[in-house]
Design a protein around this motif. Structure first.
Motif, PDB file in Angstrom:
ATOM      1  N   ARG A   7       8.718 -14.722  -1.474  1.00  0.00           N
ATOM      2  CA  ARG A   7       7.523 -14.150  -0.845  1.00  0.00           C
ATOM      3  C   ARG A   7       7.073 -12.867  -1.537  1.00  0.00           C
ATOM      4  NH1 ARG A   7      10.993 -15.216   3.546  1.00  0.00           N
ATOM      5  NH2 ARG A   7      11.364 -12.991   3.866  1.00  0.00           N
ATOM      6  N   ARG A   8       7.484 -12.690  -2.768  1.00  0.00           N
ATOM      7  CA  ARG A   8       7.228 -11.431  -3.470  1.00  0.00           C
ATOM      8  C   ARG A   8       5.750 -11.191  -3.740  1.00  0.00           C
ATOM      9  NH1 ARG A   8       8.854 -15.387  -6.682  1.00  0.00           N
ATOM     10  NH2 ARG A   8       7.881 -15.748  -8.724  1.00  0.00           N
ATOM     11  N   HIS A   9       4.921 -12.240  -3.685  1.00  0.00           N
ATOM     12  CA  HIS A   9       3.493 -12.084  -3.986  1.00  0.00           C
ATOM     13  C   HIS A   9       2.659 -11.763  -2.746  1.00  0.00           C
ATOM     14  CE1 HIS A   9       4.156 -13.284  -8.083  1.00  0.00           C
ATOM     15  NE2 HIS A   9       4.592 -14.494  -7.735  1.00  0.00           N
ATOM     16  N   PHE A  40       0.837  -1.202   0.000  1.00  0.00           N
ATOM     17  CA  PHE A  40       0.000   0.000   0.000  1.00  0.00           C
ATOM     18  C   PHE A  40       0.879   1.263   0.000  1.00  0.00           C
ATOM     19  CE2 PHE A  40      -2.301  -3.360   2.273  1.00  0.00           C
ATOM     20  CZ  PHE A  40      -3.382  -3.508   1.418  1.00  0.00           C
ATOM     21  N   ASN A  41       2.029   1.143  -0.676  1.00  0.00           N
ATOM     22  CA  ASN A  41       2.939   2.272  -0.889  1.00  0.00           C
ATOM     23  C   ASN A  41       3.523   2.804   0.417  1.00  0.00           C
ATOM     24  OD1 ASN A  41       4.314   3.922  -2.715  1.00  0.00           O
ATOM     25  ND2 ASN A  41       2.901   5.626  -2.360  1.00  0.00           N
ATOM     26  N   ARG A  42       3.749   1.899   1.385  1.00  0.00           N
ATOM     27  CA  ARG A  42       4.390   2.309   2.625  1.00  0.00           C
ATOM     28  C   ARG A  42       5.025   1.089   3.297  1.00  0.00           C
ATOM     29  NH1 ARG A  42       2.020   5.529   5.758  1.00  0.00           N
ATOM     30  NH2 ARG A  42       3.275   5.001   7.546  1.00  0.00           N
ATOM     31  N   ARG A  43       5.917   1.361   4.234  1.00  0.00           N
ATOM     32  CA  ARG A  43       6.581   0.319   5.005  1.00  0.00           C
ATOM     33  C   ARG A  43       5.752   0.008   6.250  1.00  0.00           C
ATOM     34  NH1 ARG A  43       9.795   0.010   9.507  1.00  0.00           N
ATOM     35  NH2 ARG A  43      11.549  -1.433   9.465  1.00  0.00           N
ATOM     36  N   TRP A  44       5.713  -1.296   6.631  1.00  0.00           N
ATOM     37  CA  TRP A  44       4.960  -1.724   7.797  1.00  0.00           C
ATOM     38  C   TRP A  44       5.898  -2.388   8.790  1.00  0.00           C
ATOM     39  CZ3 TRP A  44      -0.310  -0.805   8.200  1.00  0.00           C
ATOM     40  CH2 TRP A  44      -0.916  -0.297   7.037  1.00  0.00           C
ATOM     41  N   ALA A  45       5.516  -2.375  10.047  1.00  0.00           N
ATOM     42  CA  ALA A  45       6.339  -2.974  11.111  1.00  0.00           C
ATOM     43  C   ALA A  45       6.090  -4.472  11.190  1.00  0.00           C
ATOM     44  CB  ALA A  45       6.032  -2.301  12.451  1.00  0.00           C
ATOM     45  N   VAL A  46       6.151  -5.131  10.054  1.00  0.00           N
ATOM     46  CA  VAL A  46       5.920  -6.572   9.963  1.00  0.00           C
ATOM     47  C   VAL A  46       6.647  -7.056   8.720  1.00  0.00           C
ATOM     48  CG1 VAL A  46       3.797  -6.290   8.629  1.00  0.00           C
ATOM     49  CG2 VAL A  46       4.152  -8.367   9.949  1.00  0.00           C
ATOM     50  N   GLY A  47       7.172  -8.276   8.755  1.00  0.00           N
ATOM     51  CA  GLY A  47       7.848  -8.846   7.607  1.00  0.00           C
ATOM     52  C   GLY A  47       6.916  -9.688   6.770  1.00  0.00           C
ATOM     53  N   SER A  48       7.330  -9.951   5.539  1.00  0.00           N
ATOM     54  CA  SER A  48       6.493 -10.773   4.666  1.00  0.00           C
ATOM     55  C   SER A  48       6.427 -12.219   5.138  1.00  0.00           C
ATOM     56  CB  SER A  48       7.034 -10.726   3.228  1.00  0.00           C
ATOM     57  OG  SER A  48       8.386 -11.150   3.192  1.00  0.00           O
ATOM     58  N   ASP A  49       7.321 -12.610   6.060  1.00  0.00           N
ATOM     59  CA  ASP A  49       7.296 -13.975   6.603  1.00  0.00           C
ATOM     60  C   ASP A  49       6.644 -14.026   7.980  1.00  0.00           C
ATOM     61  OD1 ASP A  49       9.254 -12.481   7.755  1.00  0.00           O
ATOM     62  OD2 ASP A  49      10.864 -13.940   7.522  1.00  0.00           O
ATOM     63  N   ASP A  50       5.909 -12.993   8.342  1.00  0.00           N
ATOM     64  CA  ASP A  50       5.251 -12.941   9.646  1.00  0.00           C
ATOM     65  C   ASP A  50       3.789 -13.375   9.595  1.00  0.00           C
ATOM     66  OD1 ASP A  50       7.432 -12.136  11.086  1.00  0.00           O
ATOM     67  OD2 ASP A  50       7.021 -10.007  10.850  1.00  0.00           O
ATOM     68  N   PHE A  51       3.329 -13.828   8.447  1.00  0.00           N
ATOM     69  CA  PHE A  51       1.905 -14.148   8.309  1.00  0.00           C
ATOM     70  C   PHE A  51       1.617 -15.635   8.458  1.00  0.00           C
ATOM     71  CE2 PHE A  51       2.624 -10.221   6.025  1.00  0.00           C
ATOM     72  CZ  PHE A  51       1.587  -9.420   6.461  1.00  0.00           C
ATOM     73  N   ALA A  52       2.665 -16.447   8.601  1.00  0.00           N
ATOM     74  CA  ALA A  52       2.451 -17.894   8.645  1.00  0.00           C
ATOM     75  C   ALA A  52       1.810 -18.330   9.963  1.00  0.00           C
ATOM     76  CB  ALA A  52       3.782 -18.613   8.418  1.00  0.00           C
TER      77      ALA A  52
END
Length: 697
Positions: free
Chosen positions: A95-97, A7-19
């Motif tokens: 995890r690019r998707h 969403f055009n911004r940085r978040w305090a979470v990694g792309s590998d934090d959703f598992a």
């Protein structure tokens, strides 16, 4: 890692934090879907209880749509879990998707909101108890489904708010290049129209410490602490789960070192080196235990009752009228006159032996008392440790600042030094030490200063400040903060300050330098591990529950001595690896293929060069590095360096004189928090004394 960009911004979470959260959400939604399906089928296909209800078609449409949304969400959750668990901590290409899946999830989230509003409309319009002919069970089911759906939506909204990064609108490349400059130069804020990390942390401190009075000390403390937090936490593109996963690996590394009889080493080697004191360790313990009682009593009646659950309140009533505890006697400590009773009870003191007590607690001001101990022939000054938000701010203000003692230039922890100076000012103005010696009626009494944690650090610095005026001063500092005084002050205090540390106490090992070392070790872990974050965290949970230390962590065997050259190389490689990550996932993909994990991409360090030059002057003065004060008595577990086959059973301890270098690194162990608790330190020292007495019999 790096942090997710969506969403055009940085978040305090990694792309590998959703598992892991995704698995919990998946199981919850799956159970929810089964329950709603069974209820819907029983009441619709079996007896069609909806026929007698108003709005039958709307209700059927709501249930059907709700089940469809649940099924779609479950399928999407499975995809997110699968994609999020791929790759390693620094390999974000598989995890690019994730951002695209999150966009779809947002679309479903909006539909869920709309459908929940539709459910509220149905409940409000057609399920009124006074007018509806519908079965009461159906009404309760509809209401429960609507409420639970809103509950889930609110939980998701809270999670999004928690992971929101206020600095996320700054582009990663720009933010990284100008990070340190932003910490020092507020003009950058106007150029980029962003909030600086220092301003953000200051706002956070004010929000968390809203109960702290806004005097001059508070405003100054907020500024100092926010600068430190911004410097410590904003250096690199990591998220909280990265740190947790890295610490689990570091714990395994350090455990293997202990099996080999080694200790983690710091990147610095210039620690104070002194010969061990000639006094046997066991001879110090009885006196240390006695004055630890004074330090414990300064914490007040809650700590006392924690250790005396059965008859503690009755013992205190012997020193204070019980009726007054509720609302009678206000004293100088409000409606808690039991604090004074605790001091009398724990130290066997009479009223005439207590010279002064203050319970005032502000920033840079902590409670303390002055008493005369006839048994040990000592005038005792006991300082309380951390027990409030104000105390935490004092602890966090860890920058080094100068103090002049006996014409020697020393450095000390800024917050704790200000506490010590305030106490010294009270002692001098009220002539409390002189009054205590008049009460003692003897000049042979020693002046003993004691405290635990923050109180221990303040006691050590106060003893240094009082040494020129009171040459017979002695200090027992229990579990004092690691970064306290410079090497000159360590040498100066070696003869009269004894620091007592239990095991792997985190606070006594924590300094700005040790935090830098642990950050470097985390960077090494991120770069060297070939395992995903979910695998590392799952493995750590299994090891923690089962006590299995035979986990396959071959990538953790490369635990070497960290040097300054390693420090520079690892941070440069890390910046290369993470440095040019752009917002677009496809750009991220091409970067990964181009650099192939070795940091071969272009790296512009002009901004960092300017900042490094600005810090050069500070780095030249090595005397600003801070250490534990005086001589160090280390209470070690007998099993230290030997892994136990069972977590049960009583542990015994041994006392030994330690070197300052032994506390240069943070030991990542489950006991690093509990070892700071004063009762555990007291029990450990008593255990050593008891074993010694049994051996002598």
């Amino acid at each position: 890692m790096p942090a997710l960009v969506a969403f055009n911004r940085r978040w305090a979470v990694g792309s590998d934090d959703f598992a892991l959260p995704g698995i919990v959400s998946l199981l919850t939604r799956f159970v929810w879907m089964i329950a709603v399906s069974i209820i819907f089928i029983i009441h619709f296909t079996g007896h069609n209880h909806f026929e007698s209800c108003q709005g039958e078609q709307k209700t059927i449409v709501y249930f059907s749509g709700f089940l469809f949304i649940l099924i779609a969400t479950i399928i999407l959750e499975i995809l997110i879990i699968y994609v999020s668990s791929r790759g390693t901590i620094v390999n974000v290409y598989p995890r690019r998707h994730i951002p695209r899946l999150l966009y779809i999830r947002l679309f479903l989230y909006i539909i869920e909101i709309i459908w929940s509003v539709f459910g509220i409309f149905i409940v409000h319009s057609h399920w009124k108890p006074e007018s509806s002919a519908c079965d009461g069970t159906i009404m309760n089911i509809i209401l429960a489904v609507v409420l639970l759906s809103w509950f889930g939506l609110i939980i998701n909204l809270i999670a999004v708010c928690v992971k929101f990064d206020p600095l996320g609108h700054v582009r990663e490349k720009e933010k990284r290049k100008l990070h340190k400059r932003i910490l020092r130069k507020s003009s950058v804020r106007s150029v980029f129209n962003v909030e600086t990390p220092k301003a953000l942390w200051e706002r956070r401190c004010r929000g968390m410490c809203c109960c702290v009075k806004g005097d001059e000390n508070a405003r100054e403390a907020f500024k100092d602490v926010s600068s430190i937090f911004a410097q410590v936490f904003e250096d690199h593109d990591v998220v909280a789960s990265d740190i947790l996963a890295g610490l689990t690996v570091i714990q395994q590394q350090q455990k293997r070192l202990r099996l080999q009889g080694l200790m983690p080493q710091s990147s610095r080697t210039d620690f104070p080196e002194f010969n061990s004191p000639s006094t046997p360790e066991i001879n110090i313990l009885p006196t240390a235990v006695h004055f630890l009682q004074y330090a414990l009593s300064s914490y007040g009646f809650l700590f006392y009752l924690f250790d005396h659950l059965s008859f503690g309140i009755c013992k205190l009533c012997l020193h204070k009228d019980c009726i007054c505890c509720c609302c009678g006697n206000q004293e100088d400590e409000g409606c808690t006159g039991y604090n004074t009773a605790v001091i009398k009870e724990m130290n066997n003191l009479r009223n005439d032996q207590i010279i002064y007590i203050t319970h005032q607690n502000k920033i840079y001001e902590i409670p303390f008392f002055v008493a005369v101990d006839h048994d040990y022939k000592a005038v005792v000054i006991s300082l309380r440790g951390t027990l409030s938000v104000e105390d935490a701010l004092t602890d966090a203000n860890a920058e080094s600042t100068v103090m002049i003692v006996d014409n020697q230039r020393m450095y000390a922890h800024k917050g704790i030094l200000m506490v010590s100076r305030n106490i010294k000012q009270i002692l001098d103005q009220e002539k409390l030490i002189e009054k205590a010696y008049e009460k003692a009626k003897s000049k042979d009494y020693e002046l003993v200063i004691t405290g635990h944690s923050l109180g221990g650090g303040a006691a050590a610095i106060l003893a240094i400040l009082l040494k020129p005026q009171w040459p017979n001063v002695q200090c027992y500092a229990f579990a004092s903060p690691g970064g306290l005084v410079s090497s000159v002050a360590v040498e100066y205090s070696r003869s009269f300050v004894t620091t007592v540390i239990l095991g792997s106490d985190l606070i006594s090992r924590m300094s700005l330098e040790s935090l830098d070392d642990i950050k470097l070790q985390l960077i090494k872990v991120f770069m060297e591990t070939d395992k995903s974050k979910i695998k590392l965290l799952t493995q750590a949970c299994i090891n923690g529950m089962c006590g299995d230390d035979s986990a396959d962590l071959n990538d953790c065997d490369r635990m070497a001595v960290i040097t300054d050259e390693d420090n520079q190389n690892y941070f440069e490689q890390y910046d290369h690896m993470i440095g040019d990550v752009a917002f677009d996932a496809e750009e991220n993909s091409s970067l990964y293929q181009r650099n192939n994990y070795h940091g071969n991409g272009d790296h512009n360090s002009d901004a960092d060069d300017d900042v490094d030059a600005s810090f050069a002057a500070d780095d030249e003065d090595e005397n600003k590095f801070l250490y534990l004060p005086g001589q160090i008595l280390w209470i070690k577990k007998i099993s230290e360096g030997i892994e136990r086959s069972s977590c049960c059973g009583r542990r015994h301890f041994v006392a030994t004189w330690a070197k300052h270098a032994d506390f240069s690194s943070i030991l990542v162990k489950p006991s690093m928090i509990t070892d700071h608790i004063p009762h555990n330190l007291m029990n450990a020292m008593r255990d050593i004394i008891t074993n010694q007495q049994l051996q002598e019999v």
